[in-house]
Design a protein around this motif. Structure first.
Motif: not given
Length: 556
Positions: A210-217, A322-327, A381-382, A438-444
């Motif tokens: 878990l990162g800041p502000g996130q809940v289990h997914g 859903h917990d995730s929407d894409g690979l 918040r997943r 991370f949330d919606e975007r990975i660094e890089g």
């Protein structure tokens, strides 16, 4: 004997809605902890086949020397046949119901290192879906000690009264004392005023970050073996952990794990560093006990029930679940590939092939509460999770397995690296990688991302269907990003591919308010044939978007 487990609701009792992960061990065998420090307990495990003793018995150890001991033990263990322990959890604990297990709570004031470090450890009670407790150890001041099971560390409320009596009985000298089902690591990830969960290890080789502000997914796993194979999947277990005591103000935690399964053993080293993102460095040293058909390295497990395109099929007020929407994958050729997740009627296994990839992850890209309307599950918040690959993993592919599911309480998505080279009995292999929340975007990733994609019958909306009745229009919206922002539609060149069928009417259009670019096209499919499609945009010969990758499967 193959250690086979079905998917089942597992962590929901502890971690909230849609938190899944199987328990380990089909026959209820008990793995016990050693008895140093008090309490009745079983003897230490014997030496490996080559005589290597149980790790940590040779006097003073450092993290590096202990890692070497654990590696030698796992190597020796792989030279003998898999033999589950004969110990069994007391029936009253093994048969705990959902409500009874929820009524057992660890006492926060009993947390390991409480008040002495920024990290604290809380423990899970054995029972319910976790019949195989693991051995937990501490490495402190160069010495290795064990954490024997102690029912006094738990509160047994209401319906758990019988469990308290069974736990007390299990600690008597005449009975083997159980270990713990797992543990969770607490750290001030959201505020210095409180220590929240940063990582949870519970069930087989499953764990969550878990990162800041996130809940289990979504979950990570130590290893995946024979996923989606006709013979059934094998679930190796983390059977023992050793946690290194951190300094009082340390911002990272080192710990080790022993992996055991019918086909593979492993020595794992972890380094957890919670900060703006929670990061877990992993080194997995694997040893082949039997030939493995499919070795799934750095696996991620998640849940996808439905998105907006299928909401009408579910009698539910929520637009998507859903917990995730894409690979997402970053290839060795510096391409970013986005593959939307699906929940189809049959099992779907696809592979994104590469040699020496840079990373991959399962992403919860949609972060708006209004997209889910769920105040309990908080799918907005997943966490998303990225596998940053260290070193050259050779040739293989990121394999995505999508299982059909009627419920959000079943994990039905698995993604992992599948090496091309087979992993056989006697083989040794080391994988190093970093897991990043991370949330919606990975660094890089600075290209225009896929914000959404939809499809429907071709033709004018609301008008007559196409003459052949099969042509479909696909719509892909690319959002704004540092690379590609400001490119006009007429400057963007669509690159569109399909493995089957014919493409036509390819267009690039601006989204309102400068929010990005839309690409649309029509697919005339080959009757009965799936179409594997890819789309990205270029400007002046350079990619400005992710590559949308999607497998369209004709309806039955």
């Amino acid at each position: 004997m193959r250690n086979r487990l079905p998917r089942t609701l597992a962590l929901a009792a502890l971690l909230g809605p849609a938190s899944c992960g199987p328990g380990s061990g089909p026959d209820g065998e008990l793995r016990t902890v050693t008895g140093e420090g008090g309490g009745a307990a079983s003897a230490l495990p014997g030496p490996a086949l080559d005589g290597t003793p149980w790790p940590g018995l040779g006097g003073s150890v450092s993290p590096d020397s202990f890692h070497a001991e654990l590696t030698r033990y796992a190597r020796g263990l792989a030279r003998s046949a898999y033999a589950p322990t004969a110990y069994r959890l007391p029936a009253a604990l093994a048969a705990l119901s959902y409500d009874e297990y929820r009524a057992i709570a660890y006492r926060p004031d009993a947390a390991v290192w409480r008040g002495a470090a920024r990290f604290e450890i809380q423990l899970f009670h054995p029972g319910f879906l976790y019949p195989d407790p693991v051995r937990l150890h501490l490495i402190e001041d160069g010495a290795v000690t064990s954490l024997p099971f102690d029912p006094a560390l738990f509160e047994y409320r209401g319906p758990a009264a019988d469990a308290e009596r069974a736990a007390a009985e299990a600690t008597r000298a005449s009975s083997p004392a159980p270990g713990y089902a797992g543990f969770r690591i607490h750290y001030p990830i959201n505020s210095e005023a409180s220590k929240d969960e940063a990582a949870v290890f519970l069930g087989a080789s499953y764990f969550r970050l878990l990162g800041p502000g996130q809940v289990h997914g979504l979950s990570s796993r130590g290893l995946a073996v024979d996923v989606a194979e006709p013979t059934g999947e094998e679930f190796p277990d983390f059977t023992a952990f050793w946690l290194v005591r951190p300094e009082a103000e340390a911002e990272s935690l080192t710990f080790f794990a022993l992996l055991e399964g019918p086909s593979v053993t492993g020595a794992y080293r972890f380094r957890l560093e919670p900060a703006e993102q929670t990061v877990l460095d992993v080194e997995a040293r694997l040893f082949g006990r039997e030939d493995v058909r499919k070795l799934g390295v750095a696996p991620l497990t998640s849940m996808y029930l439905y998105g907006p395109d299928r909401a009408a099929e579910f009698d539910d007020y929520r637009p998507q679940v859903h917990d995730s929407d894409g690979l997402l994958m970053w290839t060795s050729r510096d391409e970013w590939i986005w593959r939307p997740l699906t929940n189809r009627r049959g099992v779907q296994v696809t592979s994104l092939r590469d040699a020496g990839p840079r990373g991959y992850g399962l992403v919860q890209r949609e972060r708006a509460f209004g997209s889910y309307l769920d105040l309990e599950a908080r799918y907005d918040r997943r966490p998303s999770e990225w596998v940053e690959i260290a070193g050259d993993w050779g040739t293989g592919g990121v394999e995505l397995v999508e299982l059909p599911s009627p419920s959000e309480f079943n994990d039905n998505i698995v993604a992992y690296w599948l090496p091309e080279e087979p992993f056989l009995a006697g083989d040794e292999r080391t994988y190093r990688y970093r897991l990043i929340t991370f949330d919606e975007r990975i660094e890089g990733q600075e290209l225009m991302p896929v914000e959404r994609s939809r499809s429907g019958l071709a033709g004018i909306p609301g008008g007559d269907p196409p003459a052949d009745g099969a042509a479909r229009r696909f719509v892909i919206d690319f959002g704004r990003a540092p690379v590609g922002d400001g490119v006009l539609p007429e400057e963007a060149e669509p690159v569109v591919f399909t493995s089957a069928g014919e493409l036509s009417d390819v267009l690039v259009q601006p989204l309102p308010g400068g929010a990005g670019l839309r690409t649309t096209f029509v697919l005339a499919p080959v009757p009965g044939s799936p179409a594997d499609m890819m789309v990205h945009l270029e400007a002046d010969g350079e990619r400005i978007t992710e590559r949308w990758s999607y497998l369209w499967v004709p309806p039955p």
